[in-house]
Design a protein around this motif. Structure first.
Motif, PDB file in Angstrom:
ATOM      1  N   SER A 124      -2.953   5.032   5.476  1.00 33.26           N
ATOM      2  CA  SER A 124      -3.812   6.133   5.057  1.00 33.26           C
ATOM      3  C   SER A 124      -3.513   7.358   5.906  1.00 33.26           C
ATOM      4  O   SER A 124      -3.533   7.294   7.141  1.00 33.26           O
ATOM      5  CB  SER A 124      -5.288   5.747   5.214  1.00 33.26           C
ATOM      6  N   ASP A 181       0.283   5.753   0.308  1.00 37.49           N
ATOM      7  CA  ASP A 181      -0.597   6.899   0.418  1.00 37.49           C
ATOM      8  C   ASP A 181       0.266   8.145   0.475  1.00 37.49           C
ATOM      9  O   ASP A 181       1.411   8.104   0.949  1.00 37.49           O
ATOM     10  CB  ASP A 181      -1.488   6.811   1.655  1.00 37.49           C
ATOM     11  N   SER A 210       0.828  -1.204   0.000  1.00 36.05           N
ATOM     12  CA  SER A 210       0.000   0.000   0.000  1.00 36.05           C
ATOM     13  C   SER A 210       0.861   1.251   0.000  1.00 36.05           C
ATOM     14  O   SER A 210       1.949   1.267   0.582  1.00 36.05           O
ATOM     15  CB  SER A 210      -0.898  -0.011   1.248  1.00 36.05           C
ATOM     16  N   GLN A 254      -1.626   4.751  -7.032  1.00 41.42           N
ATOM     17  CA  GLN A 254      -2.233   6.002  -6.563  1.00 41.42           C
ATOM     18  C   GLN A 254      -1.712   7.186  -7.359  1.00 41.42           C
ATOM     19  O   GLN A 254      -0.518   7.291  -7.628  1.00 41.42           O
ATOM     20  CB  GLN A 254      -1.948   6.235  -5.078  1.00 41.42           C
TER      21      GLN A 254
END
Length: 331
Positions: A64, A20, A18, A305
């Motif tokens: 996040s 962010d 992930s 992203q």
């Protein structure tokens, strides 16, 4: 139109799950239990901090940033969520402020697969292999969390959660092949709609980045990328969402992640190692405008992203090779 690799950052020894970005900073999460912070300002892409890898006992699956702050939430396979932050009142003269552990949130009975902050920063959503979605209310300092609702309508592992960019509307993606939409009603949270149509695990979804828009893109094990649109509320008060479009078929294997840019582009990545970028023409038809094969060599890509640094549009991907690849998109 094309994408160009600006930098490949070998940040982790295991899968990068992930990424962010917020305020010129990128956070990454990995199976090596580490969270790393990279400076995106001035496009120097320097590693500035590595958070304590003893905090989590298993993989860190999702990160996040809380909007308009340095607070970071991280969800782990050890069933907990860690909250990290800096001293917001420190001055520039104090120099670089190290990120500190603010809280550990417990409650899920199994692996936490996703975490996401609402646009307001009031709510944190989490989802898990225990088939549930939890909604937490955070205090201003990010140190205290109260569980407002445990949502258990999914029948299988919940893979991903994402909030609308301007509304308290949450989407969750699941191994049960559906996306569910959740909204607050009379001080409680309820399922507002179920999106059926995928024929495999729905790994990820993302809202269109317009405050007034109610469209959502989703991706699946069935190799498709789909766009859904809110139509109206029915006589029973339930929201009606319809399938607006199935994007051109490009991926040959599972599509793990999608991201909708503020400029209207959709990017998708997955098991086949491709990056695919789509745009919508004036008639509402989607077309492929850029592709990148073997974007992480022979490795699968787990996350994607869009972010903006100054006037530069960047696309960030993370893969099984432990790398965060930073791409310059040329429209």
């Amino acid at each position: 139109m094309s994408i160009k690799l600006l930098k490949s950052l070998k940040l982790h020894k295991d899968k990068l799950w992930s990424v962010d970005c917020s305020k010129g900073l990128m956070a990454t999460a990995s199976s090596d239990r580490k969270i790393k912070l990279v400076n995106l300002k001035n496009l120097d892409f320097q590693l500035v901090e590595e958070l304590d890898d003893s905090t989590h006992k298993k993989s860190v699956r999702s990160v996040s940033f809380r909007p308009h702050s340095s607070i970071l939430a991280a969800g782990s396979f050890d069933s907990t969520i860690s909250i990290w932050g800096k001293d917001e009142e420190a001055s520039i003269e104090d120099g670089y402020q190290e990120t500190e552990l603010l809280a550990i949130i417990e409650g899920h009975e199994n692996e936490v697969k996703g975490v996401a902050w609402s646009h307001s920063g009031y709510f944190l959503a989490s989802c898990s292999r225990d088939k549930s979605v939890w909604i937490w209310e955070a205090d201003e300092m990010g140190e205290e969390y109260e569980c407002l609702s445990v949502l258990q309508e999914h029948s299988q592992d919940v893979k991903h959660v994402v909030w609308h960019p301007a509304m308290h509307l949450l989407a969750s993606s699941s191994y049960d092949d559906t996306v569910r939409l959740w909204k607050e009603d009379a001080d409680d949270w309820e399922c507002a709609a179920v999106l059926n149509g995928h024929e495999g695990t729905v790994w990820c979804s993302d809202f269109e980045k317009s405050e007034s828009s109610l469209r959502l893109v989703s991706c699946s094990d069935d190799t498709t990328v789909r766009v859904w649109k809110y139509e109206e509320e029915d006589e029973n008060g339930e929201d009606i969402w319809t399938l607006e479009s199935v994007l051109p078929s490009v991926h040959s294997r599972a599509v793990y992640a999608v991201s909708w840019s503020p400029d209207g582009y959709i990017a998708s990545v997955g098991s086949d190692g491709q990056i695919v970028i789509y745009t919508e023409d004036e008639s509402g038809k989607w077309k492929v405008i850029a592709k990148q094969h073997e974007a992480h060599s022979v490795f699968e890509i787990n996350t994607v992203q869009w972010t903006r640094v100054g006037d530069t549009n960047l696309l960030i991907t993370g893969g099984d090779d432990g790398c965060a690849n930073i791409w310059f998109f040329i429209p």
